[in-house]
Design a protein around this motif. Structure first.
Motif, PDB file in Angstrom:
ATOM      1  N   ALA A   9       0.858  -1.193   0.000  1.00 26.27           N
ATOM      2  CA  ALA A   9       0.000   0.000   0.000  1.00 26.27           C
ATOM      3  C   ALA A   9       0.886   1.232   0.000  1.00 26.27           C
ATOM      4  CB  ALA A   9      -0.909   0.006   1.220  1.00 26.27           C
ATOM      5  N   GLU A  10       0.583   2.172  -0.877  1.00 23.00           N
ATOM      6  CA  GLU A  10       1.382   3.379  -1.021  1.00 23.00           C
ATOM      7  C   GLU A  10       0.491   4.619  -0.992  1.00 23.00           C
ATOM      8  OE1 GLU A  10       4.581   3.674  -1.098  1.00 23.00           O
ATOM      9  OE2 GLU A  10       5.303   1.641  -1.510  1.00 23.00           O
ATOM     10  N   TYR A  25      -6.904  -6.501   6.270  1.00 21.66           N
ATOM     11  CA  TYR A  25      -6.272  -7.634   6.970  1.00 21.66           C
ATOM     12  C   TYR A  25      -7.317  -8.405   7.777  1.00 21.66           C
ATOM     13  CZ  TYR A  25      -3.602 -10.042  10.616  1.00 21.66           C
ATOM     14  OH  TYR A  25      -3.114 -10.987  11.482  1.00 21.66           O
ATOM     15  N   ASP A  26      -8.118  -7.694   8.543  1.00 19.68           N
ATOM     16  CA  ASP A  26      -9.160  -8.343   9.355  1.00 19.68           C
ATOM     17  C   ASP A  26     -10.148  -9.113   8.472  1.00 19.68           C
ATOM     18  OD1 ASP A  26      -8.054  -7.338  11.678  1.00 19.68           O
ATOM     19  OD2 ASP A  26      -9.388  -5.602  11.774  1.00 19.68           O
ATOM     20  N   TYR A  27     -10.513  -8.502   7.356  1.00 15.37           N
ATOM     21  CA  TYR A  27     -11.462  -9.139   6.438  1.00 15.37           C
ATOM     22  C   TYR A  27     -10.887 -10.440   5.872  1.00 15.37           C
ATOM     23  CZ  TYR A  27     -14.301  -9.947   2.254  1.00 15.37           C
ATOM     24  OH  TYR A  27     -15.093 -10.525   1.285  1.00 15.37           O
ATOM     25  N   LEU A 132       1.111  -6.795  -6.403  1.00 12.65           N
ATOM     26  CA  LEU A 132       0.065  -5.771  -6.551  1.00 12.65           C
ATOM     27  C   LEU A 132       0.373  -4.628  -5.604  1.00 12.65           C
ATOM     28  CD1 LEU A 132      -2.800  -4.790  -7.485  1.00 12.65           C
ATOM     29  CD2 LEU A 132      -3.719  -6.087  -5.540  1.00 12.65           C
ATOM     30  N   THR A 133       0.255  -3.409  -6.104  1.00 14.40           N
ATOM     31  CA  THR A 133       0.421  -2.221  -5.273  1.00 14.40           C
ATOM     32  C   THR A 133      -0.824  -1.363  -5.363  1.00 14.40           C
ATOM     33  OG1 THR A 133       2.835  -2.185  -5.546  1.00 14.40           O
ATOM     34  CG2 THR A 133       1.766  -0.124  -4.895  1.00 14.40           C
ATOM     35  N   LEU A 134      -1.398  -1.037  -4.223  1.00 16.14           N
ATOM     36  CA  LEU A 134      -2.535  -0.125  -4.163  1.00 16.14           C
ATOM     37  C   LEU A 134      -2.002   1.257  -3.822  1.00 16.14           C
ATOM     38  CD1 LEU A 134      -5.099  -2.272  -2.119  1.00 16.14           C
ATOM     39  CD2 LEU A 134      -4.779  -2.170  -4.596  1.00 16.14           C
ATOM     40  N   TYR A 135      -2.224   2.189  -4.725  1.00 14.92           N
ATOM     41  CA  TYR A 135      -1.769   3.562  -4.507  1.00 14.92           C
ATOM     42  C   TYR A 135      -2.958   4.408  -4.064  1.00 14.92           C
ATOM     43  CZ  TYR A 135      -0.558   8.370  -5.804  1.00 14.92           C
ATOM     44  OH  TYR A 135      -0.392   9.735  -5.802  1.00 14.92           O
ATOM     45  N   PHE A 136      -2.946   4.786  -2.799  1.00 18.41           N
ATOM     46  CA  PHE A 136      -4.004   5.612  -2.227  1.00 18.41           C
ATOM     47  C   PHE A 136      -3.682   7.074  -2.556  1.00 18.41           C
ATOM     48  CE2 PHE A 136      -4.141   1.626  -0.094  1.00 18.41           C
ATOM     49  CZ  PHE A 136      -5.443   1.434   0.346  1.00 18.41           C
ATOM     50  N   SER A 199     -13.099   0.193  -2.204  1.00 20.78           N
ATOM     51  CA  SER A 199     -12.397   0.182  -3.490  1.00 20.78           C
ATOM     52  C   SER A 199     -11.122  -0.663  -3.408  1.00 20.78           C
ATOM     53  CB  SER A 199     -12.055   1.606  -3.921  1.00 20.78           C
ATOM     54  OG  SER A 199     -13.216   2.367  -4.136  1.00 20.78           O
ATOM     55  N   ALA A 200     -10.369  -0.475  -2.318  1.00 22.54           N
ATOM     56  CA  ALA A 200      -9.116  -1.212  -2.151  1.00 22.54           C
ATOM     57  C   ALA A 200      -9.377  -2.711  -1.998  1.00 22.54           C
ATOM     58  CB  ALA A 200      -8.359  -0.683  -0.939  1.00 22.54           C
ATOM     59  N   LEU A 201     -10.377  -3.060  -1.219  1.00 24.10           N
ATOM     60  CA  LEU A 201     -10.703  -4.467  -1.015  1.00 24.10           C
ATOM     61  C   LEU A 201     -11.138  -5.125  -2.322  1.00 24.10           C
ATOM     62  CD1 LEU A 201     -11.111  -6.892   0.847  1.00 24.10           C
ATOM     63  CD2 LEU A 201     -13.415  -6.033   1.339  1.00 24.10           C
ATOM     64  N   LEU A 202     -11.923  -4.425  -3.112  1.00 23.47           N
ATOM     65  CA  LEU A 202     -12.372  -4.969  -4.398  1.00 23.47           C
ATOM     66  C   LEU A 202     -11.181  -5.267  -5.303  1.00 23.47           C
ATOM     67  CD1 LEU A 202     -14.632  -5.694  -6.383  1.00 23.47           C
ATOM     68  CD2 LEU A 202     -14.700  -3.279  -7.076  1.00 23.47           C
ATOM     69  N   MET A 203     -10.205  -4.374  -5.338  1.00 29.77           N
ATOM     70  CA  MET A 203      -9.018  -4.584  -6.159  1.00 29.77           C
ATOM     71  C   MET A 203      -8.251  -5.828  -5.719  1.00 29.77           C
ATOM     72  SD  MET A 203      -7.666  -0.651  -6.507  1.00 29.77           S
ATOM     73  CE  MET A 203      -8.685   0.593  -7.329  1.00 29.77           C
ATOM     74  N   ILE A 204      -8.157  -6.043  -4.416  1.00 25.82           N
ATOM     75  CA  ILE A 204      -7.466  -7.220  -3.901  1.00 25.82           C
ATOM     76  C   ILE A 204      -8.247  -8.487  -4.224  1.00 25.82           C
ATOM     77  CG2 ILE A 204      -6.792  -8.425  -1.772  1.00 25.82           C
ATOM     78  CD1 ILE A 204      -5.926  -5.719  -0.657  1.00 25.82           C
TER      79      ILE A 204
END
Length: 211
Positions: A9-10, A25-27, A132-136, A199-204
């Motif tokens: 995560a960035e 993480y919890d999910y 995979l990198t999620l850029y916030f 949005s982030a969870l959907l991407m993962i």
């Protein structure tokens, strides 16, 4: 070939990535995945000690290249001691910041250059790039306003930088999304926390479905 999945995560200061990653993480744990959550700089004892040097508010005289080398040293030890063993065990590793932070902050905002930072970090990470990198992506004024309201947040040396610096960080990350478009996915972090998290969870989840 690695057995696990390496997700990073960035984002700029106040993007909300740490909170979103914790909830993800919890999910994932609740849904039966074997997950390790960690952070940079830090994650293990040696790297946390290096973190305390890098982010100490009193170390205002620290040179940009010194900063970059310390991040790379912390990253190397973190990788070999925690990330690689977890990946070899087939786990999902969620890491709050990794090499892209160095590229955006030191490479671009500090003006050291992407190539110089890549050279330092290629030795540190070997072939262990994130899957995979999620850029916030957050506008600096939005992120800094959030930080000002969050009295419980860790205060560090980067918080002393002005808005111009944080705008350069944003520009650096935006360039990285073009250079690594197959790896980096952008989350609109200007939105509400629930929207950002969803949005982030959907991407993962979409990435997991492809495996």
């Amino acid at each position: 070939m690695r057995k696990g999945l390496f997700i990073t995560a960035e984002g700029g200061e106040g993007a909300g990535k740490t909170s979103a990653l914790s909830k993800i993480y919890d999910y994932l744990i609740d849904n039966g995945y074997d997950v390790v959550m960690t952070r940079e700089p830090g994650g293990i004892k040696i790297s946390e000690e290096i973190r305390s040097v890098i982010l100490n508010e009193k170390h205002t005289e620290m040179d940009g290249r010194t900063e970059a080398l310390l991040y790379a040293a912390a990253r190397r030890q973190h990788l070999v001691e925690k990330i690689v063993p977890a990946l070899e065990e087939g786990k999902i590793v969620l890491c709050d910041r990794f090499i892209d932070s160095s590229l955006a902050y030191q490479g671009f905002a500090r003006g050291i250059g992407f190539e110089n930072i890549l050279m330092i970090n290629k030795m540190a990470i070997d072939e262990y790039w994130p899957d995979l990198t999620l850029y916030f992506r957050v506008d600096p004024e939005v992120g800094l306003a959030r930080i000002a309201k969050d009295k419980g947040r860790e205060v560090n040396r980067l918080d002393q930088e002005n808005e111009t610096f944080h705008k350069k960080v944003l520009q650096g990350y935006d360039q990285l999304t073009k250079l690594y478009k197959d790896r980096i996915q952008v989350v609109n972090a200007n939105e509400s926390f629930e929207s950002v998290y969803s949005s982030a969870l959907l991407m993962i989840e979409q990435h997991l479905e492809k495996r």
